[in-house]
Structure formats: structure tokens, C-alpha cells
Design a protein around this motif. Structure first.
Motif, mmCIF file in Angstrom:
data_model
loop_
_atom_site.group_PDB
_atom_site.id
_atom_site.type_symbol
_atom_site.label_atom_id
_atom_site.label_comp_id
_atom_site.label_asym_id
_atom_site.label_seq_id
_atom_site.Cartn_x
_atom_site.Cartn_y
_atom_site.Cartn_z
ATOM 1 N N ASP A 128 1.969 1.889 -3.475
ATOM 2 C CA ASP A 128 0.912 2.518 -4.263
ATOM 3 C C ASP A 128 0.854 4.012 -3.991
ATOM 4 O OD1 ASP A 128 0.305 0.063 -5.269
ATOM 5 O OD2 ASP A 128 -1.360 -0.308 -3.888
ATOM 6 N N ARG A 179 0.834 -1.212 0.000
ATOM 7 C CA ARG A 179 0.000 0.000 0.000
ATOM 8 C C ARG A 179 0.864 1.256 0.000
ATOM 9 N NH1 ARG A 179 -2.571 -3.477 3.699
ATOM 10 N NH2 ARG A 179 -4.618 -4.190 2.990
ATOM 11 N N ASN A 186 1.433 3.075 -8.962
ATOM 12 C CA ASN A 186 0.456 3.178 -10.037
ATOM 13 C C ASN A 186 0.341 4.603 -10.566
ATOM 14 O OD1 ASN A 186 -0.211 0.477 -9.992
ATOM 15 N ND2 ASN A 186 -1.798 0.734 -8.454
ATOM 16 N N ARG A 215 -4.463 0.476 -14.106
ATOM 17 C CA ARG A 215 -5.360 -0.173 -13.155
ATOM 18 C C ARG A 215 -4.562 -0.683 -11.955
ATOM 19 N NH1 ARG A 215 -10.466 -1.163 -14.967
ATOM 20 N NH2 ARG A 215 -10.821 -0.921 -17.210
ATOM 21 N N ASP A 216 -5.233 -0.756 -10.813
ATOM 22 C CA ASP A 216 -4.559 -1.216 -9.604
ATOM 23 C C ASP A 216 -4.091 -2.663 -9.716
ATOM 24 O OD1 ASP A 216 -4.992 1.246 -8.478
ATOM 25 O OD2 ASP A 216 -6.838 0.648 -7.435
#
Length: 326
Positions: free
Chosen positions: A80, A77, A85, A156-157
Motif C-alpha cells: 500500500d 501494508r 492504491n 478505495r483500500d
């Protein structure tokens, strides 16, 4: 008058007797299971220090993989939030106008790896440069706007690093594209790091599960050894090995269950201890960093899995020890 006994009633009574016998056996089996569970729990309570130490060692061993899993999930996380991303910037050639930019944006938006496409016009790029310190004076000397149209591709994740790398390769090969800015190396390194982390968590969890199994096995072995004379008497009286072994199997289940509950409680305590520092870190990233805890199903599964480990360790050692006693 015929006084000969009627033997036809005997076959009808046999199934009833067999059913009654099976019912008595099942009731006896169930009663002994209940007695074994209660007796093994009383034995654990009779030696509180040894039981607590065994449960604590197993609980700490099982809590370590949970802590690593929690850390690994939050590292992902954090990646991210730091840009795993982040958008891929596609700079079009200077001769490409608004219609070509919209057409290309529509085509790229259909790709499975792309979540959204935003178009940045040359004027928007000029306005951003004007806000930067040191550029306002230089921009005034320019006649025409030299900046091109830019497409911002948001991955996209769930898109993999390989899929995004292929996307960048395909976009760079387009004749209307001049330059592509991508953090592909960052994504590849993070994917590799997470892959190594997942493998490490799996290996550590397997080793510590084996350690917990050995702890239970050794505890049951010591218990059986200390009661070898009592077990020998029971075997001489006709008790089966399953009958003698059952209390020790329940002891292993209790050890595993309590250690699993302790491991889940320690994992929750770690989450609570990190809550305040994580909240400050999330505020520093303007709420983009979402740190989560362990899923509920995992916390519920740990005590059950630990109970199975305890039963398995007790089963293996008790079978070996009873073979020696007999």
C-alpha cells in the motif's frame, strides 16, 4: 388401631435418594477432574527437562505460522505504501474544458471503487513541469498551454484488483478520455503474491499443528507405556477407562496451553525486535508505511487452540494405548 406400615412414603423418598446419588456422583466427578489436573501438572514438574523440551518444540512450531502471518500482513501494508492504491490518472482530450472535467469527475466519484476524485488543471500541470529540472526553458517557447485536464482517481483500500481493472476499462471506453495511466499490473501481481502467501500460511499452520499434535501424542504414549502395570491394576480394580485416561488428557491440555503461551510470547518478541527497524523504514516513507502487529484476539486464541490440540492428541493416543493395555 391399624398397624399396617404405610408404603406410600417410599415413592416420595426415592426422588430424594436419586437426587442425592446424582449429587454425590457429580461431586466425585468434579473432585477427580481437579485431582487429575493437579496430578498431571505435578508429573510435568517432576521431569522438568523433558517437559520444557516438549513445550519448547511445540511453542516454536506454533510460533512459525504467527511469524509468517505477521510478515504477510506487513507485506500488504508495504505494498500500500509503495503504491498498491496509488491514484489512477485519467487524461482528458484537449477539447474538454473545465465543465466537462467537473461533470466527469462527479460521475466517476459515484463509482463504488473510487474513494475520491481530484481535478488537475492544465495550469497546475504546467507549474509542475516548470519545477522540474530542464523543462523551464522549453516551456518558455510554448505559446499556448497544450496540457489537458487530468482526473486523479483514488481507489478505495478495500477495492479488489478485478474491480479496479474493470474501472480502468470503463474509463478508457469514454469518448472524452484520451489516456489512462494505471498501475494495474502492480496491483494484480501483489494480489497474486498475497493470495499465494495466505495459502502458504494456511498450509504451514496446518502442518505444524499436526506436528504439535503428534508431539503431544508421542509424549503421552511414552507416559502410558511406562505406567502400563499401574494402569492394569487400576483396570482390574474396576476403574473405567475414562477414569484412567483423564490425567493424561489434562497433561495434553497443559502441554498445549504452555506451548501456546510460549508461541504468543515469541510472536510478541518478534514484533518488539522489528519495532526499531520498522520505525526507520516508516520514516523513510514519510510516515506512509504503517506496520502493525498481530491482533490481540489472535494472541489470546493461540493458547486456547493449542490446548485443544494437546487434548486431542492425548485423547487419540490414550484411547489406543489403553485398548492395548486392557
Amino acid at each position: 388401631m391399624n398397624t399396617t406400615p404405610d408404603h406410600r412414603a417410599a415413592p416420595a423418598e426415592a426422588p430424594a435418594r436419586n437426587e442425592h446419588t446424582r449429587g454425590r456422583r457429580f461431586a466425585s466427578w468434579r473432585e477427580h477432574h481437579g485431582w487429575s489436573a493437579a496430578a498431571s501438572l505435578r508429573r510435568l514438574a517432576a521431569r522438568p527437562l523433558g517437559s520444557v523440551l516438549t513445550i519448547a518444540v511445540m511453542g516454536l512450531a506454533l510460533a512459525l505460522p504467527l511469524a509468517f502471518y505477521l510478515l504477510l500482513g506487513n507485506v500488504q501494508r508495504l505494498g500500500d505504501a509503495l503504491g498498491r492504491n496509488q491514484a489512477i490518472s485519467v487524461f482528458l482530450k484537449a477539447d474538454q474544458g473545465a465543465s466537462q472535467a467537473q461533470l466527469l469527475a462527479r460521475d466517476l466519484g459515484t463509482r463504488a471503487e473510487v474513494a475520491a476524485v481530484a481535478i488537475k488543471t492544465p495550469q497546475q500541470g504546467m507549474d509542475e513541469l516548470a519545477k522540474m529540472q530542464g523543462f523551464s526553458g522549453a516551456l518558455q517557447t510554448l505559446g499556448d498551454n497544450p496540457l489537458p485536464y487530468v482526473l486523479q482517481l483514488q481507489p478505495r483500500d478495500d477495492a479488489s484488483a478485478a474491480a479496479l481493472e474493470q474501472l480502468v476499462t470503463d474509463v478508457r471506453a469514454m469518448h472524452s478520455v484520451d489516456l489512462v495511466q494505471d498501475s494495474g499490473h502492480w496491483r494484480q501481481r501483489l494480489e497474486a503474491l498475497l493470495g499465494v502467501g495466505n495459502r502458504v500460511v494456511l498450509i504451514v499452520a496446518s502442518l505444524l499443528a499436526l506436528a504439535a499434535l503428534l508431539v503431544v501424542g508421542n509424549t503421552v504414549r511414552v507416559d502410558i507405556t511406562s505406567r502400563s502395570e499401574e494402569i492394569g491394576v487400576l483396570l482390574l480394580l474396576g476403574a473405567g477407562k475414562a477414569f484412567v485416561r483423564r490425567p493424561y488428557l489434562y497433561a495434553g491440555v497443559w502441554y498445549g496451553l504452555f506451548s501456546g503461551l510460549l508461541a504468543a510470547a515469541l510472536a510478541v518478541a518478534i514484533e518488539l525486535a522489528l519495532a526499531q527497524p520498522v520505525a526507520r523504514l516508516s520514516a523513510a516513507y514519510e510516515g506512509r508505511l504503517h506496520v502493525g502487529g498481530l491482533p490481540t484476539w489472535l494472541l489470546l486464541a493461540v493458547p486456547l487452540a493449542a490446548a485443544v490440540l494437546g487434548w486431542l492428541g492425548a485423547r487419540l493416543v490414550s484411547a489406543w494405548q489403553l485398548r492395548k493395555v486392557a
